[in-house]
Design a protein around this motif. Sequence first.
Motif, mmCIF file in Angstrom:
data_model
loop_
_atom_site.group_PDB
_atom_site.id
_atom_site.type_symbol
_atom_site.label_atom_id
_atom_site.label_comp_id
_atom_site.label_asym_id
_atom_site.label_seq_id
_atom_site.Cartn_x
_atom_site.Cartn_y
_atom_site.Cartn_z
ATOM 1 N N ALA A 295 -8.682 -16.463 -3.272
ATOM 2 C CA ALA A 295 -8.654 -15.813 -1.842
ATOM 3 C C ALA A 295 -10.026 -16.298 -1.184
ATOM 4 C CB ALA A 295 -9.276 -14.506 -2.078
ATOM 5 N N THR A 296 -10.912 -16.476 -1.708
ATOM 6 C CA THR A 296 -11.941 -17.857 -2.099
ATOM 7 C C THR A 296 -11.824 -19.171 -1.149
ATOM 8 O OG1 THR A 296 -13.609 -16.529 -3.076
ATOM 9 C CG2 THR A 296 -14.536 -18.262 -2.210
ATOM 10 N N ARG A 299 -9.595 -18.185 2.542
ATOM 11 C CA ARG A 299 -10.440 -18.363 3.253
ATOM 12 C C ARG A 299 -11.241 -19.949 3.481
ATOM 13 N NH1 ARG A 299 -12.525 -13.682 0.576
ATOM 14 N NH2 ARG A 299 -13.946 -14.986 0.063
ATOM 15 N N LEU A 302 -9.041 -21.743 5.952
ATOM 16 C CA LEU A 302 -9.369 -21.652 7.421
ATOM 17 C C LEU A 302 -10.126 -21.901 8.577
ATOM 18 C CD1 LEU A 302 -6.972 -18.203 6.455
ATOM 19 C CD2 LEU A 302 -6.785 -20.666 7.408
ATOM 20 N N ALA A 303 -11.481 -21.896 7.179
ATOM 21 C CA ALA A 303 -12.739 -21.416 8.218
ATOM 22 C C ALA A 303 -12.968 -22.615 8.768
ATOM 23 C CB ALA A 303 -13.462 -21.256 7.124
ATOM 24 N N GLY A 307 -8.093 -26.351 9.318
ATOM 25 C CA GLY A 307 -7.593 -24.967 8.977
ATOM 26 C C GLY A 307 -6.247 -24.904 10.393
ATOM 27 N N ASP A 325 -11.222 -13.159 -7.417
ATOM 28 C CA ASP A 325 -11.038 -12.383 -6.102
ATOM 29 C C ASP A 325 -10.901 -10.995 -6.700
ATOM 30 O OD1 ASP A 325 -13.107 -14.115 -5.376
ATOM 31 O OD2 ASP A 325 -11.143 -15.232 -4.992
ATOM 32 N N GLU A 329 -8.592 -8.447 -1.013
ATOM 33 C CA GLU A 329 -9.453 -9.811 -0.464
ATOM 34 C C GLU A 329 -8.111 -11.035 -0.296
ATOM 35 O OE1 GLU A 329 -12.821 -11.654 -1.509
ATOM 36 O OE2 GLU A 329 -14.058 -9.284 -2.106
ATOM 37 N N ASP A 332 -6.059 -9.204 2.110
ATOM 38 C CA ASP A 332 -6.789 -9.381 3.814
ATOM 39 C C ASP A 332 -6.623 -11.176 4.037
ATOM 40 O OD1 ASP A 332 -6.652 -7.140 3.938
ATOM 41 O OD2 ASP A 332 -9.097 -7.237 3.387
ATOM 42 N N THR A 333 -6.881 -12.425 3.215
ATOM 43 C CA THR A 333 -6.875 -14.102 3.355
ATOM 44 C C THR A 333 -4.994 -13.628 3.399
ATOM 45 O OG1 THR A 333 -8.648 -14.275 2.060
ATOM 46 C CG2 THR A 333 -7.297 -16.235 2.737
ATOM 47 N N ARG A 336 -4.349 -12.710 7.809
ATOM 48 C CA ARG A 336 -4.988 -13.766 8.354
ATOM 49 C C ARG A 336 -3.669 -15.231 7.838
ATOM 50 N NH1 ARG A 336 -10.377 -15.613 7.004
ATOM 51 N NH2 ARG A 336 -9.567 -16.842 9.265
#
Length: 411
Positions: A295-296, A299, A302-303, A307, A325, A329, A332-333, A336
């Motif tokens: 998950a980390t 993210r 994507l950031a 991305g 993780d 989380e 949710d990732t 996205r």
Amino acid sequence: MSSGVLRGIDRAAVAVAFADRLRHAGVPAGLTDVGDFVRALAASPPVSLSTLYWTARVSLIRQHAHLAAFDRVFAAVFTDAPPLPPTRSAAPSGRRDDVHVPVPADTDNATSGGGLPWATLPPAVAETEDSEAVTRLPERRPAALAGLADRPFDELDGGQVALLGEALREAVAAWPTRRTRRHAASPTGRRVALRPTIARARRTAWEPVEVVRERPVRRPRRVVLLCDVSESMRAQATAYLHLMRAFAVVADAEVFAFATTLTRLTVALRHTSAAAAVAQASAAVTDRFGGTRIATNLRALLASHHGDAVRGAVVVIGSDGWDSDPPGELADTMARLRRRAYRIVWLNPRAGAPGFVPRVAGMAAALPYCDRLLPAGTFRDLMDVAGQLQSVTCTDGLKWPTRTPAPRIIA
């Protein structure tokens, strides 16, 4: 032949040896006649001696003058009748039917009642030292790639994995394209390009004498691959790097490796040498064979400024689903990522095991947001993955299954 008078006998050898006897007796049985005889035996296996006689007679005899010699040879071979002296058949004068090939002096081979030899062997030049030696046939073994197709990755050495990597590169050599919204001038296009056509009409009193046509521009569908190189993926890490290199070189894909941090390997894996590319990629990943934070890392992707490469791309994640993780989380990732990507394909090396069920928390949390879960535990699985990804790219979203909360699992 399963039944009949020639059960278990080589039909081709029978036809050739019998035709040889006929030629010694004066019957001109050629190669075409022998071929007809072999095909006739294959189409209708003789169930009796009478059927065999008529099959051979119709196939090998072309002239009425040869019937007598044919009957003599057939009787001597198949019915063990006593040998008869070679005679010539009477034929009308003035015809070439009465011209026979002269019978050689040694006619034992032609009319002897010892039966028909089932194989025509060349004359022996010299006897072997050991006449009782058993004839050994060559052992048939699978090719190098075929023998490695179903072996687990942890049983392969570096050279074998490199060989499989080259095969993966050839499998994705013809990468399909997708249609974009842009258009380019082309004489084979169906759409009229208004601006170039009007610009040319200014030179002809605004009469569109020359019509310019255009067609949609096609570009390769972007592919983004993320490979898990944690401790639980130690056996599959090198093979997955070769898969990522194949897409990086052929399909211009963006490739990343992750364990506890995210590492971009696109530049390293585009090296012309496969060994050097994998070595540079392995050296670039500093957290290799450690923990896993899926998950980390998603993210972080994507950031980052990479991305945008995910937008409209086919995202391929190779991992067994073990994640430190929290599952919430990761869910949710993945939600996205699903809104931004074109398709999401998850490669799990354990998905091909019989009775596989995604009970790992991370895999269960990510599965509802994946379009397809594919097994990737052997080289054959990776070849199937390459074909699946090509089918995803060339459909333009028309034939790919619609996204549902419970995607199809291919085991």
